[in-house]
Design an enzyme around this catalytic site. Sequence first.
Site, PDB file in Angstrom:
ATOM      1  N   LYS A   1       4.785   4.177 -14.020  1.00 15.46           N
ATOM      2  CA  LYS A   1       3.987   3.549 -12.962  1.00 15.46           C
ATOM      3  C   LYS A   1       2.557   3.399 -13.453  1.00 15.46           C
ATOM      4  O   LYS A   1       1.922   4.360 -13.870  1.00 15.46           O
ATOM      5  CB  LYS A   1       4.010   4.412 -11.704  1.00 15.46           C
ATOM      6  CG  LYS A   1       3.012   3.990 -10.620  1.00 15.46           C
ATOM      7  CD  LYS A   1       2.917   5.020  -9.506  1.00 15.46           C
ATOM      8  CE  LYS A   1       1.762   4.718  -8.556  1.00 15.46           C
ATOM      9  NZ  LYS A   1       1.604   5.758  -7.508  1.00 15.46           N
TER      10      LYS A   1
ATOM     11  N   ASP B   1      -5.815   2.539  -7.010  1.00 16.75           N
ATOM     12  CA  ASP B   1      -5.074   2.462  -5.757  1.00 16.75           C
ATOM     13  C   ASP B   1      -5.981   2.775  -4.573  1.00 16.75           C
ATOM     14  O   ASP B   1      -6.296   3.937  -4.303  1.00 16.75           O
ATOM     15  CB  ASP B   1      -3.896   3.440  -5.776  1.00 16.75           C
ATOM     16  CG  ASP B   1      -3.085   3.389  -4.495  1.00 16.75           C
ATOM     17  OD1 ASP B   1      -3.150   2.360  -3.800  1.00 16.75           O
ATOM     18  OD2 ASP B   1      -2.384   4.368  -4.200  1.00 16.75           O
TER      19      ASP B   1
ATOM     20  N   LYS C   1      -6.836   4.222   1.986  1.00 16.18           N
ATOM     21  CA  LYS C   1      -6.993   5.669   1.894  1.00 16.18           C
ATOM     22  C   LYS C   1      -8.344   6.103   2.458  1.00 16.18           C
ATOM     23  O   LYS C   1      -9.287   5.311   2.507  1.00 16.18           O
ATOM     24  CB  LYS C   1      -6.920   6.102   0.420  1.00 16.18           C
ATOM     25  CG  LYS C   1      -5.586   5.888  -0.259  1.00 16.18           C
ATOM     26  CD  LYS C   1      -5.678   6.266  -1.725  1.00 16.18           C
ATOM     27  CE  LYS C   1      -4.349   6.054  -2.442  1.00 16.18           C
ATOM     28  NZ  LYS C   1      -3.335   7.034  -2.030  1.00 16.18           N
TER      29      LYS C   1
ATOM     30  N   ASP D   1      -3.972   6.870 -11.089  1.00 17.40           N
ATOM     31  CA  ASP D   1      -2.655   6.564 -10.524  1.00 17.40           C
ATOM     32  C   ASP D   1      -1.779   5.806 -11.518  1.00 17.40           C
ATOM     33  O   ASP D   1      -0.731   5.284 -11.142  1.00 17.40           O
ATOM     34  CB  ASP D   1      -2.815   5.768  -9.223  1.00 17.40           C
ATOM     35  CG  ASP D   1      -1.660   5.970  -8.261  1.00 17.40           C
ATOM     36  OD1 ASP D   1      -0.896   6.937  -8.451  1.00 17.40           O
ATOM     37  OD2 ASP D   1      -1.514   5.174  -7.319  1.00 17.40           O
TER      38      ASP D   1
ATOM     39  N   ASP E   1       0.306   1.783   1.108  1.00 20.65           N
ATOM     40  CA  ASP E   1      -0.065   2.855   0.195  1.00 20.65           C
ATOM     41  C   ASP E   1       1.162   3.500  -0.442  1.00 20.65           C
ATOM     42  O   ASP E   1       1.034   4.375  -1.283  1.00 20.65           O
ATOM     43  CB  ASP E   1      -0.898   3.915   0.920  1.00 20.65           C
ATOM     44  CG  ASP E   1      -1.605   4.856  -0.037  1.00 20.65           C
ATOM     45  OD1 ASP E   1      -1.833   4.460  -1.196  1.00 20.65           O
ATOM     46  OD2 ASP E   1      -1.922   5.991   0.366  1.00 20.65           O
TER      47      ASP E   1
ATOM     48  N   GLU F   1       3.008   2.183  -2.662  1.00 21.80           N
ATOM     49  CA  GLU F   1       3.077   1.017  -3.542  1.00 21.80           C
ATOM     50  C   GLU F   1       3.721   1.292  -4.889  1.00 21.80           C
ATOM     51  O   GLU F   1       4.303   0.410  -5.507  1.00 21.80           O
ATOM     52  CB  GLU F   1       1.670   0.439  -3.756  1.00 21.80           C
ATOM     53  CG  GLU F   1       0.835   1.048  -4.864  1.00 21.80           C
ATOM     54  CD  GLU F   1       0.539   2.530  -4.682  1.00 21.80           C
ATOM     55  OE1 GLU F   1       0.373   3.230  -5.685  1.00 21.80           O
ATOM     56  OE2 GLU F   1       0.485   3.006  -3.524  1.00 21.80           O
TER      57      GLU F   1
ATOM     58  N   ARG G   1       6.329   2.920  -5.778  1.00 22.27           N
ATOM     59  CA  ARG G   1       7.784   2.732  -5.808  1.00 22.27           C
ATOM     60  C   ARG G   1       8.159   1.253  -5.857  1.00 22.27           C
ATOM     61  O   ARG G   1       9.201   0.890  -6.397  1.00 22.27           O
ATOM     62  CB  ARG G   1       8.416   3.431  -4.596  1.00 22.27           C
ATOM     63  CG  ARG G   1       8.024   2.867  -3.254  1.00 22.27           C
ATOM     64  CD  ARG G   1       8.219   3.857  -2.127  1.00 22.27           C
ATOM     65  NE  ARG G   1       7.242   4.935  -2.215  1.00 22.27           N
ATOM     66  CZ  ARG G   1       7.174   5.962  -1.352  1.00 22.27           C
ATOM     67  NH1 ARG G   1       8.042   6.043  -0.358  1.00 22.27           N
ATOM     68  NH2 ARG G   1       6.267   6.898  -1.487  1.00 22.27           N
TER      69      ARG G   1
END
Length: 499
Positions: free
Chosen positions: A264, A269, A276, A287, A346, A348, A350
């Site tokens: 990933k 993010d 967030k 991230d 959020d 995201e 996956r």
Amino acid sequence: MSDAIKVGFVPLSAAARGILVVFCDDSLKVGPATAKALGGAVELVKRAATAAAFKGKSGAALDILAPEGVKATRLLVIGAGKAAGLKANDFLKFGGVAASKLAAGTTTMTIMAELPDGAMTSEQAVAIASGLRLRAYKFDRYKTKKKDGEEGGSRAEISLAVGDASVAKKAFTAAGHVVDGVVIARDLVNEPPNVLFPEEFARRASQLRKLGVKVEVLDVKAMQKLGMGALLGVGQGSARPSRTVIMRWDGGRKGEAPVSFVGKGVCFDTGGISIKPAGSMEDMKGDMGGAACVVGLMHALAARKAKANVVGAIGLVENMPDGNAQRPGDIVTSMSGQTIEIINTDAEGRLVLADVLWYVAKKVKPKFMVDLATLTGAIVVALGTEHAGMFSNNDELAERLLAAGMESGDKVWRMPLGPEYDKLIDSQFADMKNTGGRHGGSITAAQFLQRFVDGTPWAHLDIAGTAMGAPKTDINQSWGSGYGVRLLDRLVADHYERK
């Protein structure tokens, strides 16, 4: 690649230079070559140990300045504890402890790689050398002014006195490439997001071509053609276009199916429209720790010319909240054809992995695939920062990862999967939704990913607690840990090269 320190190997009989480092057990006993090097200072060590209540426990250090009886500026005695129970990770730690004692400026150090019963093995000495380099890593390239002491041992030259210098040197050549891979992963995670965005990340991954890795970069147009609607939906709110990078190392038998690692790579993010909180949002530059690991791993495998066929794949996006951003309630179509209702923008990572996993399963057809992702805060609640969460549809692969984790020190802990969890991500409007709610959040995220592996043997590693911001250790003082590189290199070495 520049290093904070330079490590070399010399015979045990070589004269010590600079700081002298020796090892003792929990009875303060040293090896014969060490005793000879210390000469009359053996008694000095005993007196100093009594004064400092030093018991020779594993990793403990006794630092003696200007020692009498030896030609050394300092004498550092590192406890090895009970020598009979030592493991490879203990020697990594010993190297880290030695590196922690380096002072600012130009420093020389000689380490007697000997235990009370004789010279360390080449593997043990190499682990010390690796620990030295890993501990000495710093990420300070953006500091224009440094305080006193911040330079550390940046110009240190360290000699390991070993039983067979030529064998140790050869062994460290391969191990050193793995350390380089960890350093690359740490650098990527530590970079600020205005520097490391998807296109720049892809450019850096493309440098692997110099090592013989075949690199293919998919731009937005190519991903649209493939139908990667899940990944592209995450990045559509950013001014920085998304990328997918496929890296192939063909070091095994020709025609043999590869193994694959998927990362990933959310370069930053914000959470998107489901934004967030401001507190600690700056940490979301990390991230992309999964993608960083995959790039570092591919470097390690190619540089040491691993006898395995390996494909690394990373999805690179920014999750930003502009007027074109994905909305809660949107439904996107993944490369697999399955539709996904967006409940929370959020969740995201996956979505990014869904398309890359499907791409790998269908186009690469690997023996197995392992994905790594800083995916959920829930895994940190469950496991803290000591283990990554592991989910798998294959018991053999899971056992191999558990063993590699214990050997490398990048530990994993298996978590459950099951139909009871899977039904939590069913959607009334689409084939599935991208989050199953608060309870079991890391499990439902893994259930989501499992819908995109098409039966391929697979493991998912949730590294949210281990890839960034984890507590500092004897071999890592960096915010970005480089977690996973040593784990997966060991997995490949143990089970796909040493048959």
